[in-house]
Write an enzyme that holds these catalytic residues in place. Structure first.
Site, PDB file in Angstrom:
ATOM      1  N   GLU A  36       0.873  -1.175   0.000  1.00 31.81           N
ATOM      2  CA  GLU A  36       0.000   0.000   0.000  1.00 31.81           C
ATOM      3  C   GLU A  36       0.906   1.219   0.000  1.00 31.81           C
ATOM      4  O   GLU A  36       1.510   1.549   1.021  1.00 31.81           O
ATOM      5  CB  GLU A  36      -0.919  -0.010   1.230  1.00 31.81           C
ATOM      6  CG  GLU A  36      -1.952  -1.110   1.217  1.00 31.81           C
ATOM      7  CD  GLU A  36      -2.946  -0.985   0.087  1.00 31.81           C
ATOM      8  OE1 GLU A  36      -3.057   0.121  -0.500  1.00 31.81           O
ATOM      9  OE2 GLU A  36      -3.620  -1.976  -0.232  1.00 31.81           O
TER      10      GLU A  36
ATOM     11  N   CYS B  26      -2.281   9.332   2.779  1.00 31.60           N
ATOM     12  CA  CYS B  26      -1.828   8.817   1.482  1.00 31.60           C
ATOM     13  C   CYS B  26      -2.843   9.047   0.375  1.00 31.60           C
ATOM     14  O   CYS B  26      -2.484   9.045  -0.809  1.00 31.60           O
ATOM     15  CB  CYS B  26      -1.500   7.333   1.591  1.00 31.60           C
ATOM     16  SG  CYS B  26      -2.883   6.306   2.124  1.00 31.60           S
TER      17      CYS B  26
END
Length: 477
Positions: free
Chosen positions: A228, A262
């Protein structure tokens, strides 16, 4: 001073003391896994409930740690870290009995009598490496998948959020045996030694460059991975958008955790006909959210450390139309808007991970799409528009980990949607059932009867047998 980073070369070297410690830790978990205890459904449910109890009982300690590391308010800590994790655990508990049943699939005609199924089985010992920006949620989100799938788990929280890492270790060590779940604190050296061990699955959340090194380390043992990562997630604001709501949702998504998210909207691509209006509404929303002096707001976080403070501050240049202020001692950078940004400007060369909104104008939506497609595929893509055709065009003409229409960030909160990247923004996904499946091996099982054995599949082969095989293959599926 630059922070230490993992290097591929260091993973090849040996540190006998650390190696012995990590080897024993992984071996203990593998021995425990091989007893079969963790595969039992009732055991998995018991561990999920125990984890929920642990979090509830350690809530105040966790909130204090998140405050110390990132200046997160109680509300933000609960909404984005602690409370959402508790809600996810409830979702796993409610659905796990259904998920573990596996999947019955058709059996081809010429394989009958027989039956076929796909079973979900745990991998074994899993390593989950968490990030510093959401040091609780983005560590335990994947851990829920590992636990629900029946694995043993090693947790490695980020050393850049040390208070939260310590709080997590205290919580886990109080409630779980290390042979089942254990937390390893420390920095680069500890992570490096962990990566030398053979895990059965590896999950990493963090930056793209470190992700590449993690991938190389996993390849040495052919360990499957989920990465990720991140990138510059764009937001397109079409001229048909409701600017009042758009401004609020953009500001919320950008400034939560002071931009250290993010999937925060990294930069805005705004139709020139509405750009000035949107900027004015963004200014007003920032004041409404955080007051005339945002540095005094209890609801605005702080940059994680001096290294990132200096990096983010260095991106503030050009046509700054709002904010731009900072305080090094407090690691504070104020909400900032930069207008008339060009794609080759400094602020567009890396993921910002801070409270800066760069704005690029466009006259035709094709321009915005072209800017996006010239860059690595982002983790998220946001489109604000009431025009169905414009939304469809953007989605069909771009690629990203996920898409959110007329909203920011919220898609990651749905356990029914997989969360993950594509290309430089990541490999694989998790969330809800997808998390369970990520940490499960899909094992194919076919069962056939001893009846009706087909002689044509056995040698010696003849033209007649070949003709039968040709006939069968035409009707196989």
């Amino acid at each position: 001073m630059e922070p230490e980073v993992i290097s591929p070369e260091s993973i090849q070297s040996e540190d006998s003391q650390e190696k012995s410690k990590m080897q024993q830790l992984v071996q203990n978990q593998r021995t425990h896994f091989n007893t079969g205890k963790t595969k039992d459904l009732e055991f998995r449910l018991k561990m999920l409930r125990l984890l929920k109890t642990a979090i509830v009982n350690h809530k105040e300690n966790l909130e204090a740690a998140l405050k110390a590391d990132l200046n997160k308010s109680e509300t933000e800590s609960y909404a984005t870290e602690i409370g959402v994790t508790i809600a996810e655990i409830r979702h796993y508990i409610s659905n796990l009995r259904t998920w573990v049943r596996g999947q019955k699939v058709p059996t081809p005609l010429f394989f009958l009598p027989g039956k076929s199924e796909i079973r979900y089985e745990p991998y074994g010992v899993c390593l989950v490496i968490g990030p510093w920006n959401y040091p609780f949620k983005n560590l335990f989100g994947p851990v829920l998948g590992s636990v629900s799938a029946g694995n043993c788990t090693v947790l490695k929280p980020s050393e850049n959020s040390p208070h939260t890492a310590a709080a997590i270790k205290n919580m886990v060590s109080e409630y779980f045996d290390p042979e089942y779940m254990v937390v390893i604190e420390g920095g680069v050296s500890e992570t490096t030694e962990l990566l030398k061990e053979r895990f059965d699955y590896l999950f990493f959340t963090g930056g793209t460059e470190i992700g590449k090194i993690i991938y190389q380390a996993a390849a040495r043992h052919l360990t499957p991975v989920t990465l990720e990562l991140g990138g510059k997630s764009p937001a397109i604001i079409h001229k048909s958008a409701n600017l009042e709501v758009t401004a609020k949702r953009l500001a919320w998504g950008k400034f939560i955790n002071l931009g250290q998210t993010c999937i925060a909207p990294d930069y805005l691509l705004v139709d020139n006909s509405i750009k000035d209006q949107l900027i004015e509404k963004l200014k007003k929303v920032i004041v409404d959210f955080y007051g005339e002096d945002p540095s005094t707001s209890p609801d605005l976080g702080r940059i994680i450390n001096k290294h990132h403070f200096d990096r983010v501050k260095g991106l503030i240049e050009g046509d700054v139309v709002f904010g731009g202020d900072s305080n090094e001692e407090d690691r504070y950078i104020g909400p900032t808007i930069i207008n008339n940004v060009k794609p080759d400007d400094k602020v567009m060369q890396e993921e910002i991970f801070g409270p800066i909104i760069p704005i690029i104008g466009y006259d035709d939506i094709e321009e915005a799409i072209d800017i996006i497609n010239k860059r690595p595929k982002p983790l998220a893509l946001y489109v604000f528009s009431n025009n169905h055709g414009a939304r469809k065009k953007v989605i069909n003409s771009t690629s990203s980990g996920g898409v959110c229409i007329n909203e920011t960030i919220m898609h990651v909160g749905s356990p029914y949607l997989p969360f993950g990247g594509v290309g430089n923004s990541g490999i694989g996904a998790y969330n809800g059932r997808t998390g369970f499946e990520t940490f499960s091996h899909r094992r194919s099982v076919m069962t056939r009867s001893f009846m009706f054995d087909v002689p044509q599949k056995y040698p010696p082969f003849t033209e007649g047998k070949l003709n039968f095989i040709k006939f069968a293959l035409k009707r196989l599926f």
